[in-house]
Design a protein around this motif. Structure first.
Motif, mmCIF file in Angstrom:
data_model
loop_
_atom_site.group_PDB
_atom_site.id
_atom_site.type_symbol
_atom_site.label_atom_id
_atom_site.label_comp_id
_atom_site.label_asym_id
_atom_site.label_seq_id
_atom_site.Cartn_x
_atom_site.Cartn_y
_atom_site.Cartn_z
ATOM 1 N N GLY A 1 0.792 -1.228 0.000
ATOM 2 C CA GLY A 1 0.000 0.000 0.000
ATOM 3 C C GLY A 1 0.823 1.276 0.000
ATOM 4 O O GLY A 1 0.448 2.268 -0.626
ATOM 5 N N THR A 2 1.941 1.248 0.690
ATOM 6 C CA THR A 2 2.778 2.444 0.754
ATOM 7 C C THR A 2 3.326 2.796 -0.628
ATOM 8 O O THR A 2 3.459 3.971 -0.973
ATOM 9 C CB THR A 2 3.928 2.238 1.758
ATOM 10 N N MET B 1 0.717 4.678 -2.253
ATOM 11 C CA MET B 1 0.663 6.057 -1.740
ATOM 12 C C MET B 1 1.747 6.894 -2.429
ATOM 13 O O MET B 1 1.511 8.030 -2.851
ATOM 14 C CB MET B 1 0.900 6.073 -0.216
ATOM 15 N N PHE C 1 -0.153 6.676 9.565
ATOM 16 C CA PHE C 1 -0.370 6.715 8.117
ATOM 17 C C PHE C 1 -0.506 8.146 7.597
ATOM 18 O O PHE C 1 -0.068 8.454 6.489
ATOM 19 C CB PHE C 1 -1.560 5.832 7.726
ATOM 20 N N ASN D 1 -5.999 9.640 4.994
ATOM 21 C CA ASN D 1 -6.174 8.200 5.179
ATOM 22 C C ASN D 1 -7.528 8.088 5.864
ATOM 23 O O ASN D 1 -7.616 8.302 7.079
ATOM 24 C CB ASN D 1 -5.085 7.627 6.092
ATOM 25 N N HIS E 1 -9.587 5.986 6.980
ATOM 26 C CA HIS E 1 -9.514 5.323 8.280
ATOM 27 C C HIS E 1 -8.038 5.328 8.681
ATOM 28 O O HIS E 1 -7.228 4.674 8.033
ATOM 29 C CB HIS E 1 -10.055 3.886 8.184
ATOM 30 N N ILE F 1 -7.293 2.318 2.083
ATOM 31 C CA ILE F 1 -6.784 0.954 2.260
ATOM 32 C C ILE F 1 -7.476 0.203 3.394
ATOM 33 O O ILE F 1 -7.800 -0.967 3.258
ATOM 34 C CB ILE F 1 -5.244 0.987 2.451
ATOM 35 N N SER F 2 -7.727 0.891 4.505
ATOM 36 C CA SER F 2 -8.299 0.162 5.639
ATOM 37 C C SER F 2 -9.770 0.494 5.895
ATOM 38 O O SER F 2 -10.321 0.112 6.913
ATOM 39 C CB SER F 2 -7.468 0.403 6.896
ATOM 40 N N GLN G 1 -4.200 -6.829 0.827
ATOM 41 C CA GLN G 1 -4.154 -7.595 2.077
ATOM 42 C C GLN G 1 -5.092 -7.111 3.177
ATOM 43 O O GLN G 1 -5.115 -7.657 4.251
ATOM 44 C CB GLN G 1 -2.717 -7.630 2.614
ATOM 45 N N LYS G 2 -5.896 -6.075 2.896
ATOM 46 C CA LYS G 2 -6.789 -5.569 3.944
ATOM 47 C C LYS G 2 -8.209 -6.089 3.679
ATOM 48 O O LYS G 2 -8.417 -7.283 3.741
ATOM 49 C CB LYS G 2 -6.698 -4.050 4.013
#
Ligand SMILES: *Cc1c(COP(=O)(O)O)cnc(C)c1O
Length: 360
Positions: free
Chosen positions: A61-62, A65, A87, A132, A134, A163-164, A186-187
């Motif tokens: 994810g980073t 970003m 984040f 972000n 969340h 992402i989350s 992966q989330k």
């Protein structure tokens, strides 16, 4: 082993099975079809109007970003970053690395983002807001209505790290005028780590065309061009593309509303039972359904995480920095059910007793 972490999460059986076989060569029509199907279903779940505006990258994810900062923040842009934890800080670091102009709204870990924080930024020529939605390090779910109407009123480009929150809370790019949304395998998607996706609005896509970025691997135009035929410029995370296909089939056996309702039910059940048992949940800000933070006055949080893992093979998330001993995070996404939650809570209480009794 039981995983109550934010990702990679406890995976669903049909998706796990995918890992057992080899994958065919990917520069084929067969693989293109899978990618295009994935794009179609994912963009619909995201509320992204055009599946052609969704890109797949092989990275965590980073990386997504960073790619977003490199491609979507232009030299004339002046950004606002909501920085409410790890984040938010990462967006600040990325903007620093790439010499982009920004001001951050720094929140204490238990401070709720409100209209007051944003007001100061009106009429000051800011062009972009990064958030972000969340903030996974604390569990705070920011108010998307507030952010969206602030951006609309002040004509700001809205860039959301979702992402989350994607597939844990309500989310819709089109409804909230989101110009770029970042998600990761992966989330909420409950797949292996290693694939991240970025979706952009038609408006931003046009701007991208007129503001070419100077990167090779991260170059959006390259990815847009390849995606027209269901391909990526470089080797994709082939296995995750197949996992994603399986996962989207699973989600589509019900409705998105039902999928989200189930996660919400797990979160509500955990929170209700945790409070009955005397555990403390921060209440000064709104929580995402993705996770519940638990607060320990007696500074035993990092021991709780360790002993739960060592004695019972159950994993929850620790926190970093000065929250390490105060806060743990319990995730509600992935293949867990109410019985697993009961078991987790039972073991949590045993672990807390063990730590506090040893201390006397
Ligand atoms: C997990 C997460 C990321 C990505 O972290 P990676 O370790 O690079 O995958 C980014 N933003 C948020 C809000 C996250 O929860």
């Amino acid at each position: 082993m039981k995983l109550f972490i934010v990702g990679p999460v406890q995976m669903y059986d049909n998706v796990l099975k995918i890992r057992e076989s080899d994958f065919p060569y990917f520069r084929t029509e067969q693989f293109s079809k899978i990618m295009l199907d994935n794009a179609k279903r994912l963009s619909s779940l995201l509320g992204c109007k055009s599946m052609q505006n969704l890109l797949f990258f092989t990275m965590s994810g980073t990386g997504a970003m960073e790619a977003t900062v490199q491609n979507c923040i232009f030299s004339a842009d002046k950004c606002i970053v909501i920085n409410g934890g790890t984040f938010g800080q990462r967006f600040c670091d990325l903007l620093d690395w790439h010499n982009k102009e920004y001001t951050s709204i720094n929140l204490n870990w238990n401070e709720k983002l409100t209209e007051e924080h944003l007001k100061k930024f009106e009429g000051k020529n800011y062009t972009t807001l990064l958030v972000n939605l969340h903030e996974t390090s604390t569990g705070q779910l920011y108010d998307i209505d507030l952010l969206s109407s602030f951006c609309k009123k002040n004509n700001l480009k809205l860039i959301v790290d979702a992402i989350s929150t994607f597939l844990a809370d309500d989310f819709n790019m089109d409804k909230y005028n989101i110009d770029a949304a970042i998600i990761s395998s992966q989330k909420g998607l409950c797949c292996s780590a290693g694939m991240s996706m970025i979706a952009v609005s038609d408006k931003l896509r046009t701007e991208l065309y007129n503001n070419k970025s100077k990167t090779l691997y991260f170059n959006f135009e390259d990815y847009f061009k390849n995606m027209e035929r269901g391909q990526t410029p470089y080797t994709p995370a082939v296995g995750i593309a197949y996992e994603l296909d399986e996962m989207l089939k699973l989600i589509n056996t019900t409705t998105i509303e039902t999928w989200l309702e189930n996660i919400k039910d797990k979160a509500s059940y955990f929170r209700m039972r945790a409070e009955e048992l005397g555990l403390k949940i921060p209440n000064s800000y709104n929580l995402s359904n993705m996770l519940t933070p638990l607060y320990f006055d007696n500074e035993i949080a990092s021991d709780v995480v360790k002993i739960l893992r060592d004695d019972f093979d159950i994993y929850i998330n620790p926190c970093g920095g000065n929250l390490a001993n105060k806060l743990v995070r319990v995730s509600h996404i992935g293949n867990t059910d109410f019985k697993d939650i009961d078991d987790l809570l039972e073991k949590l209480i045993i672990v807390i007793k063990k730590i506090t009794e040893e201390a006397v």
